[in-house]
Design a protein around this motif. Structure first.
Motif, PDB file in Angstrom:
ATOM      1  N   ILE A  53       0.799  -1.146   0.089  1.00  0.00           N
ATOM      2  CA  ILE A  53       0.044  -0.017   0.124  1.00  0.00           C
ATOM      3  C   ILE A  53       0.776   1.042   0.031  1.00  0.00           C
ATOM      4  CG2 ILE A  53      -1.596   1.422   1.289  1.00  0.00           C
ATOM      5  CD1 ILE A  53      -2.773  -1.336  -0.033  1.00  0.00           C
ATOM      6  N   LYS A  54       1.946   1.288   0.637  1.00  0.00           N
ATOM      7  CA  LYS A  54       2.822   2.488   0.534  1.00  0.00           C
ATOM      8  C   LYS A  54       3.274   2.935  -0.516  1.00  0.00           C
ATOM      9  CE  LYS A  54       4.799   1.732   5.194  1.00  0.00           C
ATOM     10  NZ  LYS A  54       5.998   1.122   6.271  1.00  0.00           N
ATOM     11  N   ASN A  55       3.396   1.885  -1.587  1.00  0.00           N
ATOM     12  CA  ASN A  55       3.955   2.047  -3.031  1.00  0.00           C
ATOM     13  C   ASN A  55       2.679   2.254  -3.836  1.00  0.00           C
ATOM     14  OD1 ASN A  55       6.773   1.833  -2.261  1.00  0.00           O
ATOM     15  ND2 ASN A  55       6.644  -0.324  -2.081  1.00  0.00           N
ATOM     16  N   ASN A  56       1.580   1.821  -3.443  1.00  0.00           N
ATOM     17  CA  ASN A  56       0.156   1.952  -4.309  1.00  0.00           C
ATOM     18  C   ASN A  56      -0.601   2.568  -3.395  1.00  0.00           C
ATOM     19  OD1 ASN A  56       0.932  -0.034  -6.766  1.00  0.00           O
ATOM     20  ND2 ASN A  56       1.718  -0.920  -4.869  1.00  0.00           N
ATOM     21  N   PRO A  57      -0.615   3.881  -3.248  1.00  0.00           N
ATOM     22  CA  PRO A  57      -1.698   4.668  -2.433  1.00  0.00           C
ATOM     23  C   PRO A  57      -2.909   5.012  -2.789  1.00  0.00           C
ATOM     24  CG  PRO A  57       0.078   6.234  -3.432  1.00  0.00           C
ATOM     25  CD  PRO A  57       0.399   4.741  -3.895  1.00  0.00           C
ATOM     26  N   ASN A  58      -2.997   4.522  -4.134  1.00  0.00           N
ATOM     27  CA  ASN A  58      -4.485   4.556  -4.700  1.00  0.00           C
ATOM     28  C   ASN A  58      -5.182   3.269  -4.700  1.00  0.00           C
ATOM     29  OD1 ASN A  58      -4.096   7.433  -4.912  1.00  0.00           O
ATOM     30  ND2 ASN A  58      -3.843   7.341  -7.246  1.00  0.00           N
ATOM     31  N   SER A  59      -5.556   2.689  -3.613  1.00  0.00           N
ATOM     32  CA  SER A  59      -5.819   1.532  -3.519  1.00  0.00           C
ATOM     33  C   SER A  59      -7.314   1.465  -2.817  1.00  0.00           C
ATOM     34  CB  SER A  59      -4.991   0.519  -2.585  1.00  0.00           C
ATOM     35  OG  SER A  59      -3.684   0.445  -3.368  1.00  0.00           O
ATOM     36  N   ILE A  60      -7.902   0.254  -3.222  1.00  0.00           N
ATOM     37  CA  ILE A  60      -9.220  -0.071  -2.429  1.00  0.00           C
ATOM     38  C   ILE A  60      -8.946  -1.517  -1.808  1.00  0.00           C
ATOM     39  CG2 ILE A  60     -11.777  -0.435  -2.914  1.00  0.00           C
ATOM     40  CD1 ILE A  60     -11.504   1.635  -5.471  1.00  0.00           C
ATOM     41  N   LEU A  61      -9.322  -1.569  -0.704  1.00  0.00           N
ATOM     42  CA  LEU A  61      -9.140  -2.831   0.044  1.00  0.00           C
ATOM     43  C   LEU A  61     -10.478  -3.815   0.042  1.00  0.00           C
ATOM     44  CD1 LEU A  61      -7.174  -1.370   2.887  1.00  0.00           C
ATOM     45  CD2 LEU A  61      -6.320  -2.498   1.149  1.00  0.00           C
ATOM     46  N   ILE A  62     -10.352  -4.828  -0.194  1.00  0.00           N
ATOM     47  CA  ILE A  62     -11.540  -5.933   0.230  1.00  0.00           C
ATOM     48  C   ILE A  62     -11.012  -7.102   0.769  1.00  0.00           C
ATOM     49  CG2 ILE A  62     -13.252  -7.123  -0.959  1.00  0.00           C
ATOM     50  CD1 ILE A  62     -12.708  -5.792  -3.479  1.00  0.00           C
ATOM     51  N   CYS A  63     -11.671  -7.373   1.959  1.00  0.00           N
ATOM     52  CA  CYS A  63     -11.306  -8.613   2.993  1.00  0.00           C
ATOM     53  C   CYS A  63     -12.494  -9.526   2.537  1.00  0.00           C
ATOM     54  CB  CYS A  63     -11.117  -8.243   4.168  1.00  0.00           C
ATOM     55  SG  CYS A  63     -12.509  -7.752   5.222  1.00  0.00           S
ATOM     56  N   ASP A  64     -12.240 -10.633   2.782  1.00  0.00           N
ATOM     57  CA  ASP A  64     -13.413 -11.912   2.770  1.00  0.00           C
ATOM     58  C   ASP A  64     -14.090 -12.101   3.952  1.00  0.00           C
ATOM     59  OD1 ASP A  64     -11.158 -13.059   4.171  1.00  0.00           O
ATOM     60  OD2 ASP A  64     -11.081 -14.782   3.132  1.00  0.00           O
ATOM     61  N   LEU A  65     -13.624 -11.833   5.271  1.00  0.00           N
ATOM     62  CA  LEU A  65     -14.412 -12.437   6.395  1.00  0.00           C
ATOM     63  C   LEU A  65     -14.370 -11.297   7.510  1.00  0.00           C
ATOM     64  CD1 LEU A  65     -15.917 -14.927   7.494  1.00  0.00           C
ATOM     65  CD2 LEU A  65     -13.706 -15.694   8.160  1.00  0.00           C
ATOM     66  N   PHE A  66     -15.334 -11.050   7.996  1.00  0.00           N
ATOM     67  CA  PHE A  66     -15.710  -9.910   8.938  1.00  0.00           C
ATOM     68  C   PHE A  66     -14.927 -10.484  10.347  1.00  0.00           C
ATOM     69  CE2 PHE A  66     -17.556  -8.049  12.870  1.00  0.00           C
ATOM     70  CZ  PHE A  66     -17.695  -6.727  12.513  1.00  0.00           C
ATOM     71  N   GLY A  67     -14.252  -9.555  10.833  1.00  0.00           N
ATOM     72  CA  GLY A  67     -13.507 -10.044  12.156  1.00  0.00           C
ATOM     73  C   GLY A  67     -12.301 -10.785  12.217  1.00  0.00           C
ATOM     74  N   SER A  68     -11.764 -11.520  11.011  1.00  0.00           N
ATOM     75  CA  SER A  68     -10.781 -12.110  10.775  1.00  0.00           C
ATOM     76  C   SER A  68      -9.566 -11.334  10.669  1.00  0.00           C
ATOM     77  CB  SER A  68     -10.922 -12.938   9.454  1.00  0.00           C
ATOM     78  OG  SER A  68     -11.020 -12.259   8.441  1.00  0.00           O
ATOM     79  N   THR A  69      -8.244 -12.142  10.687  1.00  0.00           N
ATOM     80  CA  THR A  69      -6.869 -11.478  10.243  1.00  0.00           C
ATOM     81  C   THR A  69      -7.203 -10.590   9.182  1.00  0.00           C
ATOM     82  OG1 THR A  69      -5.946 -13.071  11.457  1.00  0.00           O
ATOM     83  CG2 THR A  69      -4.560 -11.828   9.887  1.00  0.00           C
ATOM     84  N   THR A  70      -7.773 -10.984   8.038  1.00  0.00           N
ATOM     85  CA  THR A  70      -7.874 -10.171   6.903  1.00  0.00           C
ATOM     86  C   THR A  70      -8.600  -8.859   6.914  1.00  0.00           C
ATOM     87  OG1 THR A  70      -9.496 -11.409   5.626  1.00  0.00           O
ATOM     88  CG2 THR A  70      -7.547 -12.196   5.338  1.00  0.00           C
ATOM     89  N   PHE A  71      -9.684  -9.061   7.850  1.00  0.00           N
ATOM     90  CA  PHE A  71     -10.444  -7.928   8.154  1.00  0.00           C
ATOM     91  C   PHE A  71      -9.655  -6.874   8.913  1.00  0.00           C
ATOM     92  CE2 PHE A  71     -13.277  -5.475  11.180  1.00  0.00           C
ATOM     93  CZ  PHE A  71     -14.122  -5.214   9.976  1.00  0.00           C
TER      94      PHE A  71
END
Length: 137
Positions: A53-71
């Protein structure tokens, strides 16, 4: 346009979803998938995503599972970098996001439109987290 959809998911299904999406629907959007493997340490995973993300500041994040490590990883980065972030990775969400991205060139305008789109807004990570912390369903 220099916007990347960054996907944080458990295992490799996110890569398959992106590949199938591009095969069947086509897209000029850039995607980066960060699969979380069972043996991956949480801190190492967060650092890897954060460095991207530091090198790609125009990013949109999507995670798969609420509350999880990805979230949790997506939430921390979204709050720190003030980036749009969404939960419940799905084909429907990818289609909605890419439609908005492909029609707009400025990241600020994309972020504004994402905040006003009813379907996408309901999956906003920060809003979901705040509702959860306030005991709202």
């Amino acid at each position: 346009m220099n916007v990347t959809i960054v996907i944080l998911c458990h295992g490799t299904w996110g890569k398959s979803l992106v590949r199938d999406y591009q095969t069947y629907f086509g897209s000029s959007c850039q995607f980066k998938v960060f699969p979380l493997e069972a043996e991956t340490e949480k801190k190492m995973y967060k650092d890897k995503v954060d460095n991207y993300i530091k090198n790609n500041p125009n990013s949109i994040l999507i995670c798969d599972l609420f509350g999880s490590t990805t979230f949790q990883t997506a939430l921390k980065i979204a709050l720190n970098k003030k980036l749009p972030a969404y939960s419940n990775l799905s084909l429907e969400l990818l289609i909605s996001l890419t439609n908005i991205i492909s029609d707009n060139t400025e990241f600020s305008e994309i972020k504004r439109l994402l905040r006003t789109d009813k379907e996408i807004k309901n999956k906003d990570l920060v809003t979901l987290y705040k509702k959860y912390m306030n005991g709202d369903s």
